[in-house]
Design an enzyme around this catalytic site. Structure first.
Site, PDB file in Angstrom:
ATOM      1  N   CYS A   3     -87.311 -49.936  30.540  1.00  0.00           N
ATOM      2  CA  CYS A   3     -87.263 -50.822  31.719  1.00  0.00           C
ATOM      3  C   CYS A   3     -86.897 -49.721  32.724  1.00  0.00           C
ATOM      4  O   CYS A   3     -86.449 -48.735  32.716  1.00  0.00           O
ATOM      5  CB  CYS A   3     -85.551 -51.241  31.230  1.00  0.00           C
ATOM      6  SG  CYS A   3     -84.802 -52.048  32.733  1.00  0.00           S
ATOM      7  N   CYS A  85     -85.611 -58.108  32.700  1.00  0.00           N
ATOM      8  CA  CYS A  85     -84.832 -57.541  31.863  1.00  0.00           C
ATOM      9  C   CYS A  85     -85.487 -57.394  30.298  1.00  0.00           C
ATOM     10  O   CYS A  85     -85.926 -58.698  29.747  1.00  0.00           O
ATOM     11  CB  CYS A  85     -83.380 -57.996  31.643  1.00  0.00           C
ATOM     12  SG  CYS A  85     -82.326 -57.611  30.687  1.00  0.00           S
ATOM     13  N   GLN A 209     -72.121 -66.572  20.085  1.00  0.00           N
ATOM     14  CA  GLN A 209     -72.771 -65.395  19.954  1.00  0.00           C
ATOM     15  C   GLN A 209     -74.083 -65.364  20.775  1.00  0.00           C
ATOM     16  O   GLN A 209     -74.988 -66.502  20.704  1.00  0.00           O
ATOM     17  CB  GLN A 209     -72.865 -65.016  18.578  1.00  0.00           C
ATOM     18  CG  GLN A 209     -71.783 -64.536  17.823  1.00  0.00           C
ATOM     19  CD  GLN A 209     -71.193 -63.195  18.309  1.00  0.00           C
ATOM     20  OE1 GLN A 209     -71.677 -62.801  19.270  1.00  0.00           O
ATOM     21  NE2 GLN A 209     -70.190 -62.837  17.727  1.00  0.00           N
ATOM     22  N   TYR A 240     -59.244 -67.440  15.915  1.00  0.00           N
ATOM     23  CA  TYR A 240     -60.299 -67.265  17.200  1.00  0.00           C
ATOM     24  C   TYR A 240     -61.589 -67.692  16.595  1.00  0.00           C
ATOM     25  O   TYR A 240     -62.563 -67.134  16.973  1.00  0.00           O
ATOM     26  CB  TYR A 240     -60.303 -65.673  17.359  1.00  0.00           C
ATOM     27  CG  TYR A 240     -59.208 -64.823  17.520  1.00  0.00           C
ATOM     28  CD1 TYR A 240     -58.384 -64.728  18.834  1.00  0.00           C
ATOM     29  CD2 TYR A 240     -58.422 -64.312  16.397  1.00  0.00           C
ATOM     30  CE1 TYR A 240     -57.272 -63.995  18.859  1.00  0.00           C
ATOM     31  CE2 TYR A 240     -57.138 -63.753  16.576  1.00  0.00           C
ATOM     32  CZ  TYR A 240     -56.629 -63.518  17.854  1.00  0.00           C
ATOM     33  OH  TYR A 240     -55.365 -62.864  17.880  1.00  0.00           O
ATOM     34  N   CYS A 335     -65.891 -56.964  17.806  1.00  0.00           N
ATOM     35  CA  CYS A 335     -66.865 -56.168  18.687  1.00  0.00           C
ATOM     36  C   CYS A 335     -66.391 -55.163  19.300  1.00  0.00           C
ATOM     37  O   CYS A 335     -66.900 -54.381  20.109  1.00  0.00           O
ATOM     38  CB  CYS A 335     -67.617 -57.451  19.661  1.00  0.00           C
ATOM     39  SG  CYS A 335     -66.353 -57.881  20.745  1.00  0.00           S
TER      40      CYS A 335
HETATM   41  N1  SAH Z   1     -65.497 -66.928  15.854  1.00  0.00           N
HETATM   42  C1  SAH Z   1     -66.362 -67.400  17.021  1.00  0.00           C
HETATM   43  C2  SAH Z   1     -65.380 -67.033  18.335  1.00  0.00           C
HETATM   44  C3  SAH Z   1     -65.129 -65.582  18.602  1.00  0.00           C
HETATM   45  S1  SAH Z   1     -64.965 -64.931  20.165  1.00  0.00           S
HETATM   46  C4  SAH Z   1     -67.707 -67.286  17.084  1.00  0.00           C
HETATM   47  O1  SAH Z   1     -68.219 -66.475  16.153  1.00  0.00           O
HETATM   48  O2  SAH Z   1     -68.420 -67.964  17.794  1.00  0.00           O
HETATM   49  C5  SAH Z   1     -63.181 -65.125  20.415  1.00  0.00           C
HETATM   50  C6  SAH Z   1     -62.756 -66.428  20.584  1.00  0.00           C
HETATM   51  O3  SAH Z   1     -61.165 -65.968  20.892  1.00  0.00           O
HETATM   52  C7  SAH Z   1     -63.053 -66.872  21.756  1.00  0.00           C
HETATM   53  O4  SAH Z   1     -63.396 -68.017  21.818  1.00  0.00           O
HETATM   54  C8  SAH Z   1     -61.599 -66.888  22.643  1.00  0.00           C
HETATM   55  O5  SAH Z   1     -61.590 -68.213  23.583  1.00  0.00           O
HETATM   56  C9  SAH Z   1     -60.737 -67.123  21.624  1.00  0.00           C
HETATM   57  N2  SAH Z   1     -59.365 -66.452  22.107  1.00  0.00           N
HETATM   58  C10 SAH Z   1     -58.844 -65.375  22.916  1.00  0.00           C
HETATM   59  N3  SAH Z   1     -57.683 -65.351  22.915  1.00  0.00           N
HETATM   60  C11 SAH Z   1     -57.077 -65.869  22.093  1.00  0.00           C
HETATM   61  C12 SAH Z   1     -55.758 -66.226  21.338  1.00  0.00           C
HETATM   62  N4  SAH Z   1     -54.833 -65.724  22.002  1.00  0.00           N
HETATM   63  N5  SAH Z   1     -55.657 -67.197  20.351  1.00  0.00           N
HETATM   64  C13 SAH Z   1     -56.695 -67.749  19.960  1.00  0.00           C
HETATM   65  N6  SAH Z   1     -58.009 -67.560  20.470  1.00  0.00           N
HETATM   66  C14 SAH Z   1     -58.278 -66.773  21.307  1.00  0.00           C
END
Ligand code: SAH
Length: 405
Positions: A3, A85, A209, A240, A335
């Site tokens: 790039c 990109c 993702q 989450y 991550c």
């Molecule tokens: N497991 C999912 C999302 C992971 S990303 C996947 O693989 O697609 C992390 C996620 O945590 C996001 O969707 C965000 O909105 C959520 N999040 C952030 N803070 C949080 C909290 N305090 N309690 C519950 N979820 C939360």
């Protein structure tokens, strides 16, 4: 492929580094957070280019009515134009360029972050990797968008492949891309993608993702570890959970799946996704994960937990409640290896053992890496109280000291 902007743009720290070396460096990076533990080789991509299925380009006013767009330079709001990109999906690059050219034709001014005036702030495009569906999100200030209807009609004429167009309002100062309010201008306001034979609908505000084929490998691995070798498991907590991807994919291995997520748009998506995929044993709740687990009645306490928090890691309330509920298995997806290592230390002190650490490269050419840790309870019942002090200093030192080639 190299790039031209590699030394300017804050996106790709590994541009120019051969891919096998990137993977080897990322493995060492993870090892630095888990000293003495065996870290498996990073699962990489066959073709590490053009993988990003979600791209958000910042927009700035240029000279003579031109609009500039691209990424920011590292740790700044200095815009670096990145029209070609190498990590973005090529169709998304193309569409973004056309949206900008059309906005210039319609004389739509860029939003000015300092004065709060102007209109177009970000152009966000999301693509369903398996379905090819395209979502365009025009992130604007709060002011009027003159000719909005003609703009979207003209754009659809040029790009009939667009599935839906959403306007998101974000007049706030700061680095958040999306504001709290959206308005669907065309289509249904969401797109669909398929992972592991299931269909997921994703709205503009929900997390999904950016590299679905790699995410699928990660999910498969995480679920396999969560299920283990014993017979049918009882309850899985998908903490989450976003749009419910992991819980729904795992649902056939469990009697019941509970999902908890703070973002209400993502929870609506998750509920819809459960119905659509006939995953009737899934329940999704909109709540803070810590609060939710703390208040969960004893008879609903999960046997297995998959946790996938944002980069900042799990909250101390969540960890405290997790230890207290003492599931047999915890699969921790992250991550952010620094916060993951910090949280895993809390869990090992409470009686869990880290059995495997498997990184996945979801973000080739960037310094980011996703990592799955399998933790198994070592005692009949884990300690019910543990001092959860989330002091990051120790972990930051390791991270900052890590050389990126
Ligand atoms: N497991 C999912 C999302 C992971 S990303 C996947 O693989 O697609 C992390 C996620 O945590 C996001 O969707 C965000 O909105 C959520 N999040 C952030 N803070 C949080 C909290 N305090 N309690 C519950 N979820 C939360």
């Amino acid at each position: 492929m190299i790039c031209d902007n590699k030394d300017l743009c804050g996106g790709c720290q590994y541009m120019g580094v051969p891919y096998p070396k990137q993977l080897a460096d990322k493995k060492r990076y993870i090892e630095s957070f888990f000293p003495g533990l065996p870290v498996k080789s990073v699962v990489g991509m066959d073709d590490p280019y053009h993988y990003r299925c979600k791209v958000q380009a910042a927009v700035r006013q240029g000279a003579g009515g031109r609009l500039l767009y691209g990424n920011y330079a590292e740790k700044s709001h200095r815009l670096i134009p990145t029209p070609d990109c190498l990590i973005n999906d090529a169709q998304i690059n193309h569409l973004t360029a056309d949206v900008i050219r059309l906005a210039e034709r319609f004389k739509i001014p860029a939003f000015n972050e300092k004065t709060g005036e102007g209109i177009l702030r970000h152009v966000l495009v999301r693509k369903g990797y398996a379905t090819g569906q395209l979502m365009l999100v025009l992130v604007t200030g709060e002011g009027m968008f003159p000719g909005r209807n003609n703009f979207q009609k003209e754009l659809r004429k040029q790009h009939p492949e667009i599935t839906t167009i959403v306007q998101n309002f974000n007049g706030k100062f700061g680095s958040m891309v999306l504001g709290p309010r959206s308005n669907t201008l065309y289509g249904r306001g969401f797109i669909e993608d398929r992972i592991g034979g299931k269909t997921f609908s994703i709205s503009a505000e929900s997390f999904y993702q950016v590299n679905p084929p790699q995410a699928e490998k990660l999910y498969r691995y995480a679920i396999q570890k969560a299920v283990g070798t014993k017979g049918k498991n009882k309850t899985l907590l998908d903490a989450y959970c976003g749009t419910g991807t992991i819980g729904i994919l795992a649902s056939s291995y469990f009697n019941h799946v509970l999902g908890v997520e703070l973002n209400s748009h993502a929870v609506s998506d998750a509920r819809y996704n459960a119905k659509r995929n006939k995953a009737e044993n899934c329940t999704f709740v909109c709540s803070d994960a810590g609060r939710y687990l703390m208040d969960l009645p004893a008879e609903q306490v999960p046997d297995v937990v998959i946790t996938d928090p944002p980069r900042s890691g799990c909250s101390s309330e969540f960890l405290q409640a997790l230890v207290h509920s003492s599931p047999r298995t915890i699969v921790y997806i992250s991550c952010g290896p620094d916060t993951q290592a910090r949280d895993c230390t809390v869990l090992t002190e409470a009686g869990y053992q880290i059995q495997t650490i498997q990184p996945f490269d979801l973000f080739p050419f960037t310094r980011h890496v996703e990592c799955v840790a399998l933790l198994v309870r070592q005692y009949e019942t884990a300690k019910t109280f543990v001092n959860v002090s989330l002091d990051m200093d120790e972990y930051r030192k390791i991270k900052d000291g890590f050389p990126i080639t």
